[in-house]
Design an enzyme around this catalytic site. Sequence first.
Site, PDB file in Angstrom:
ATOM      1  N   LYS A 101      20.106  23.632  27.324  1.00  0.00           N
ATOM      2  CA  LYS A 101      19.106  23.690  28.392  1.00  0.00           C
ATOM      3  C   LYS A 101      18.224  24.902  28.098  1.00  0.00           C
ATOM      4  O   LYS A 101      18.079  25.815  28.917  1.00  0.00           O
ATOM      5  CB  LYS A 101      19.820  23.785  29.763  1.00  0.00           C
ATOM      6  CG  LYS A 101      18.902  23.668  30.971  1.00  0.00           C
ATOM      7  CD  LYS A 101      18.340  22.274  31.201  1.00  0.00           C
ATOM      8  CE  LYS A 101      17.363  22.274  32.359  1.00  0.00           C
ATOM      9  NZ  LYS A 101      16.679  20.961  32.535  1.00  0.00           N
ATOM     10  N   TYR A 150      32.994  28.397  31.720  1.00  0.00           N
ATOM     11  CA  TYR A 150      34.414  28.171  32.002  1.00  0.00           C
ATOM     12  C   TYR A 150      35.213  29.472  31.937  1.00  0.00           C
ATOM     13  O   TYR A 150      36.184  29.644  32.656  1.00  0.00           O
ATOM     14  CB  TYR A 150      35.013  27.206  30.969  1.00  0.00           C
ATOM     15  CG  TYR A 150      34.977  25.756  31.356  1.00  0.00           C
ATOM     16  CD1 TYR A 150      33.779  25.129  31.670  1.00  0.00           C
ATOM     17  CD2 TYR A 150      36.147  25.001  31.380  1.00  0.00           C
ATOM     18  CE1 TYR A 150      33.757  23.792  31.993  1.00  0.00           C
ATOM     19  CE2 TYR A 150      36.133  23.658  31.709  1.00  0.00           C
ATOM     20  CZ  TYR A 150      34.940  23.058  32.013  1.00  0.00           C
ATOM     21  OH  TYR A 150      34.927  21.731  32.333  1.00  0.00           O
ATOM     22  N   ASP A 189      19.637  17.278  30.326  1.00  0.00           N
ATOM     23  CA  ASP A 189      19.254  16.200  31.259  1.00  0.00           C
ATOM     24  C   ASP A 189      18.787  14.969  30.494  1.00  0.00           C
ATOM     25  O   ASP A 189      19.169  13.835  30.805  1.00  0.00           O
ATOM     26  CB  ASP A 189      18.203  16.689  32.277  1.00  0.00           C
ATOM     27  CG  ASP A 189      17.050  17.452  31.653  1.00  0.00           C
ATOM     28  OD1 ASP A 189      17.110  17.789  30.450  1.00  0.00           O
ATOM     29  OD2 ASP A 189      16.067  17.723  32.380  1.00  0.00           O
ATOM     30  N   ASP A 226      31.796  18.783  28.804  1.00  0.00           N
ATOM     31  CA  ASP A 226      32.720  18.221  29.796  1.00  0.00           C
ATOM     32  C   ASP A 226      32.064  17.032  30.487  1.00  0.00           C
ATOM     33  O   ASP A 226      32.648  15.949  30.600  1.00  0.00           O
ATOM     34  CB  ASP A 226      33.078  19.307  30.822  1.00  0.00           C
ATOM     35  CG  ASP A 226      33.992  18.785  31.914  1.00  0.00           C
ATOM     36  OD1 ASP A 226      34.966  18.088  31.581  1.00  0.00           O
ATOM     37  OD2 ASP A 226      33.730  19.073  33.095  1.00  0.00           O
ATOM     38  N   ASP A 236      32.694  12.607  29.785  1.00  0.00           N
ATOM     39  CA  ASP A 236      33.066  11.609  30.802  1.00  0.00           C
ATOM     40  C   ASP A 236      32.031  10.484  30.836  1.00  0.00           C
ATOM     41  O   ASP A 236      32.372   9.314  30.940  1.00  0.00           O
ATOM     42  CB  ASP A 236      33.136  12.247  32.207  1.00  0.00           C
ATOM     43  CG  ASP A 236      34.552  12.688  32.575  1.00  0.00           C
ATOM     44  OD1 ASP A 236      35.287  13.129  31.667  1.00  0.00           O
ATOM     45  OD2 ASP A 236      34.916  12.607  33.759  1.00  0.00           O
TER      46      ASP A 236
HETATM   47  C1  IPM Z   1      38.536  17.891  30.464  1.00  0.00           C
HETATM   48  C2  IPM Z   1      38.948  18.202  31.889  1.00  0.00           C
HETATM   49  C3  IPM Z   1      39.217  19.700  32.001  1.00  0.00           C
HETATM   50  C4  IPM Z   1      37.917  20.398  31.673  1.00  0.00           C
HETATM   51  C5  IPM Z   1      39.794  20.146  33.361  1.00  0.00           C
HETATM   52  C6  IPM Z   1      41.082  19.430  33.684  1.00  0.00           C
HETATM   53  C7  IPM Z   1      39.989  21.624  33.424  1.00  0.00           C
HETATM   54  O1  IPM Z   1      37.961  17.774  32.763  1.00  0.00           O
HETATM   55  O2  IPM Z   1      39.353  18.128  29.550  1.00  0.00           O
HETATM   56  O3  IPM Z   1      37.428  17.411  30.265  1.00  0.00           O
HETATM   57  O4  IPM Z   1      37.077  20.607  32.561  1.00  0.00           O
HETATM   58  O5  IPM Z   1      37.718  20.762  30.519  1.00  0.00           O
HETATM   59 MG    MG Z   2      36.369  16.714  31.848  1.00  0.00          MG
END
Ligand code: IPM
Ligand code: MG
Length: 358
Positions: A192, A137, A224, A248, A252
């Site tokens: 990884k 990042y 993975d 990240d 999700d």
């Molecule tokens: C998160 C989001 C952010 C990230 C984006 C909006 C930059 O996806 O907080 O997970 O990738 O960290």
């Molecule tokens: Mg995110």
Amino acid sequence: MSKHIAVLPGDGIGPEIMEQAVKVLNALGQDFEMEWADVGGVAYANHGHPLPQSTLDLAMQSDAVLFGAVGDFRYDTLERALRPEQAILGLRKHMGLFANLRPAKCFKELTGASTLRPEVVSGLDLLIVRELTGDIYFGTPRGRRTAVDGNFPGAPEAFDTMRYSVPEVERIARVAFEAARKRNKKVTSVDKANVLETSQLWRDTVTEVARDYPDVTLEHMYIDNAAMQLVRAPKALDVVLTGNIFGDILSDEASMLTGSIGMLASASLNDKKQGLFEPSHGSAPDIAGKNIANPIATILSAAMMLRYSLDMNDEADRIEDAVARVLEQGLRTGDIMSEGCQRVSCSEMGDAVRAALR
Ligand code: IPM
Ligand code: MG
């Protein structure tokens, strides 16, 4: 002394979900000094930058930042430095918020809302500890150039740099081990290392830090496999320690175990306990302004703010209990709706949580 909170609603559904969290905070009967500022696309529109200096100053001087969401497709074609996402990345970097805590908890009423079978997710309670200021990042160099080697020498190419230093890994590993001590004493470190140098350093460093925590079990897992285990047997995981990009993605994925990403709160902390608290979901421009978004992730983020940055554990408990009670009452926003429940709007959900505070 009153606690100073910077309130940054941002774009899309940000303002409407933030309103609900502020409503709940104001009902606690505590003395908060809240100051609002623009961030993200709306800040670009009003001030020409997604993270204006005034917003950054306000955030830096506050005890905590309550953040909504940023992102607006109208600004996706701007140069990268001016896109809404840069606001959150800039805040993380400038405030030194290296430790991102993303709890994924499946409320018992929502076991049916997950796309996974109820027995896989019921009782799930895991914590993702994601490093937030390093990795690909923020790694330099990055950019575009003409390839001199690789598969297509002479072709235009882009590159990013994945980087981690030993102290960066050490400090986030300590956060995970400390958290594990207060939970089930198990850390799963995700990397990884079979392919990446940064991951081998990550694994070696985490293994070293683990020596200071003999009471905590450490296991290593490749990313993975972790992505697979998270949907196969998520309850076998407790504290998941990982880097910025893997975290990240995994967070999700983990949100789906809880029924909806609209339920997932997060805390981003620096070494001074100052923090930024935000729902893990995005700005959802497609449903913005319709009063149908789920404000629970933001309300639970406010609870995390009370717990982690403001030393107000009792108030944090009160909010979390109120959310549980509202779910017990059968109130649901659209994203977590199921048969026999009552569908409510974003603001009605906020009102219900406020009313359920004890
Ligand atoms: C998160 C989001 C952010 C990230 C984006 C909006 C930059 O996806 O907080 O997970 O990738 O960290
Ligand atoms: Mg995110």
